[in-house]
Design an enzyme around this catalytic site. Structure first.
Site, mmCIF file in Angstrom:
data_model
loop_
_atom_site.group_PDB
_atom_site.id
_atom_site.type_symbol
_atom_site.label_atom_id
_atom_site.label_comp_id
_atom_site.label_asym_id
_atom_site.label_seq_id
_atom_site.Cartn_x
_atom_site.Cartn_y
_atom_site.Cartn_z
ATOM 1 N N SER A 17 0.855 -1.534 0.125
ATOM 2 C CA SER A 17 -0.043 -0.152 -0.225
ATOM 3 C C SER A 17 0.942 1.259 -0.229
ATOM 4 C CB SER A 17 -0.866 -0.049 1.172
ATOM 5 O OG SER A 17 -1.203 1.333 2.028
ATOM 6 N N GLU A 28 0.287 3.638 1.897
ATOM 7 C CA GLU A 28 0.768 4.046 2.644
ATOM 8 C C GLU A 28 1.663 4.050 3.876
ATOM 9 O OE1 GLU A 28 -2.012 5.689 5.450
ATOM 10 O OE2 GLU A 28 -2.750 5.920 3.448
ATOM 11 N N TYR A 51 -1.360 0.734 10.866
ATOM 12 C CA TYR A 51 -1.897 -0.513 9.647
ATOM 13 C C TYR A 51 -0.821 -0.243 8.134
ATOM 14 C CZ TYR A 51 -3.329 -0.396 4.404
ATOM 15 O OH TYR A 51 -4.060 -1.594 3.011
HETATM 16 P P1 GDR Z 1 -6.875 5.760 3.146
HETATM 17 O O1 GDR Z 1 -8.130 6.094 2.656
HETATM 18 O O2 GDR Z 1 -6.212 6.135 4.443
HETATM 19 O O3 GDR Z 1 -5.771 6.929 2.381
HETATM 20 O O4 GDR Z 1 -6.540 4.166 2.656
HETATM 21 P P2 GDR Z 1 -9.131 7.339 3.294
HETATM 22 O O5 GDR Z 1 -10.530 7.170 2.120
HETATM 23 O O6 GDR Z 1 -9.950 5.991 4.481
HETATM 24 O O7 GDR Z 1 -8.573 8.134 4.351
HETATM 25 C C1 GDR Z 1 -8.643 9.040 2.489
HETATM 26 C C2 GDR Z 1 -8.046 10.316 3.539
HETATM 27 O O8 GDR Z 1 -9.409 10.896 3.687
HETATM 28 C C3 GDR Z 1 -8.908 11.177 5.182
HETATM 29 N N1 GDR Z 1 -10.468 12.363 5.531
HETATM 30 C C4 GDR Z 1 -11.733 11.014 5.903
HETATM 31 N N2 GDR Z 1 -11.521 9.812 5.726
HETATM 32 C C5 GDR Z 1 -12.281 8.720 5.963
HETATM 33 N N3 GDR Z 1 -12.420 7.240 6.238
HETATM 34 N N4 GDR Z 1 -13.429 9.630 6.675
HETATM 35 C C6 GDR Z 1 -13.883 10.125 6.682
HETATM 36 O O9 GDR Z 1 -14.679 11.214 7.762
HETATM 37 C C7 GDR Z 1 -12.350 11.353 6.234
HETATM 38 N N5 GDR Z 1 -12.877 12.628 6.659
HETATM 39 C C8 GDR Z 1 -11.378 13.379 6.187
HETATM 40 C C9 GDR Z 1 -7.884 10.539 5.704
HETATM 41 O O10 GDR Z 1 -8.072 11.451 7.253
HETATM 42 C C10 GDR Z 1 -7.393 10.416 4.855
HETATM 43 O O11 GDR Z 1 -6.510 11.605 4.524
HETATM 44 C C11 GDR Z 1 -7.445 3.301 2.077
HETATM 45 C C12 GDR Z 1 -7.458 1.995 2.098
HETATM 46 O O12 GDR Z 1 -7.919 1.614 1.011
HETATM 47 C C13 GDR Z 1 -5.835 1.381 2.763
HETATM 48 O O13 GDR Z 1 -6.057 0.280 2.725
HETATM 49 C C14 GDR Z 1 -5.151 1.856 1.191
HETATM 50 O O14 GDR Z 1 -3.585 0.491 2.009
HETATM 51 C C15 GDR Z 1 -4.785 2.629 1.278
HETATM 52 O O15 GDR Z 1 -6.584 3.444 0.685
HETATM 53 C C16 GDR Z 1 -4.099 2.977 -0.162
#
Ligand code: GDR
Length: 337
Positions: free
Chosen positions: A127, A129, A151
């Site tokens: 990933s 990440e 993670y």
């Molecule tokens: P990510 O995906 O952590 O990049 O991992 P996610 O969509 O959860 O978050 C992306 C960014 O958005 C910000 N954010 C929020 N995120 C979520 N989930 N909910 C919210 O309300 C929100 N508001 C802001 C987060 O802080 C973050 O910066 C995904 C997953 O699929 C992993 O398993 C994978 O490995 C990576 O993508 C590549």
């Protein structure tokens, strides 16, 4: 007929990959966790020919047993606790599945092949990440890791193990360093789907507000359907390698909100979106953008659509979904908001 075993079969990528391999004529086996797993039906509907096997990434004998039944030519390890936010609350579980799970699959392969690991091709879902607090922009295969969550740390462990089994045992093991990839099948907890579903439901009058965390984060978002093809392409190479899979474009959560709300005809999302500090992560990844030139040059892979098309497709699917639910509720005289 080639045979493939997929862990994480109930996830977004598991289903897209199984559909893709079914079209290529594979016999497909999916590893299914738990008893009466409610997600089995969705998998079976998408890929009727799939054979589901019981097993768990925490349980080595069950993985060896799955290999004995599947006798795979290719193993795709997509199983993980994949929600980054959860990994602080359940760090031990995340490490045990997302990290140690990789070790168990590799060990199952080593035991099943009696150390002749090169005869089964292995794909590890690494990933972006792992890059975390990025050391260079854009990120490529040689960029140093600095993960920012339990993670990300667990994924880095799995990545290094994959490389190590390749070097130690001659395993045909590839790690795909996939940047964020989305689709209408994305879980509701991930930010793209949370936003596209929220925008659709607000437009349909099913919800008033959308509560989010950090709006400044930037990600490189592609379409999951394109990304599973890259996984397969990696395993078709004579020499196993690791590849970054990304679009090379980065967007903020604000850009995502602009596109999703425009699509449903709401010009300013600001009046519907609240920020809740509880949704901020203890340490976030500020910026991700990948350089997938090795995948382009060696695999002939490139992403098809752009970010706007992807988000609009997801919004449209969520609108259709919301309307369908509305109709069903109205039909039963039971309209819940
Ligand atoms: P990510 O995906 O952590 O990049 O991992 P996610 O969509 O959860 O978050 C992306 C960014 O958005 C910000 N954010 C929020 N995120 C979520 N989930 N909910 C919210 O309300 C929100 N508001 C802001 C987060 O802080 C973050 O910066 C995904 C997953 O699929 C992993 O398993 C994978 O490995 C990576 O993508 C590549």
């Amino acid at each position: 007929m080639p045979r493939a075993l997929i862990t994480g079969i109930t996830g977004q990528d598991g289903i897209y990959l199984a559909e893709f391999l079914a079209l290529k004529g594979y016999e497909i086996f999916g590893l299914l966790r738990g008893q009466n797993n409610p997600k089995a039906t969705a998998v079976q509907q998408a890929v009727p020919s799939i054979k589901l096997l019981g097993g768990d990434l925490r349980d080595l004998p069950s993985l060896i047993g799955a290999m004995e039944i599947a006798k795979p030519d290719e193993v795709y390890n997509l199983g993980a606790i994949s929600f980054v936010g959860l990994s602080w609350d359940q760090a031990e579980l995340t490490s045990g599945i997302t990290g140690m799970g990789v070790l168990r699959v590799l060990e199952a392969l080593r035991i099943f092949t009696q150390n002749d690991m090169s005869r089964i091709r292995f794909y590890q879902a690494s990933s972006s990440e792992m890059f975390g607090k990025v050391r260079e922009v854009p990120q490529r295969e040689t960029t140093a890791f600095h993960p920012r969550s339990p993670y990300g740390v667990a994924k880095a462990f799995g990545h290094h193990l994959t490389v190590n089994y390749r070097e130690s045992y001659g395993a045909h093991a590839c790690a795909g360093i996939l940047f964020n990839h989305e689709s209408p099948r994305r879980g509701h907890e991930f930010v793209t789907r949370k936003v596209t579903r929220g925008a659709a439901r607000i437009a349909l009058g099913l919800q008033d507000r959308l509560v989010l965390g950090n709006l400044e984060a930037r990600r490189d978002w592609g379409f999951a359907g394109d990304y599973v093809e890259a996984m397969w392409l990696m395993l078709q190479q004579e020499r196993p390698e690791d590849y970054v899979i990304a679009t090379g474009q980065t967007h903020s959560i604000r850009d995502l909100l602009d596109i999703a709300f425009q699509r449903v005809g709401i010009p300013n999302w600001q009046s519907h979106v609240l920020q809740d500090p509880r949704l901020f992560r203890p340490a976030d990844v500020d910026l991700l953008v990948g350089d997938a030139s090795r995948a382009r040059d060696e695999l002939g892979w490139k992403p098809r659509g752009d970010f706007r098309t992807l988000i609009e497709m997801m919004v449209d699917a969520d609108l259709a979904d919301g309307e369908q639910n509305e109709k069903q509720a109205a039909g039963s005289g039971n309209r819940h908001r």
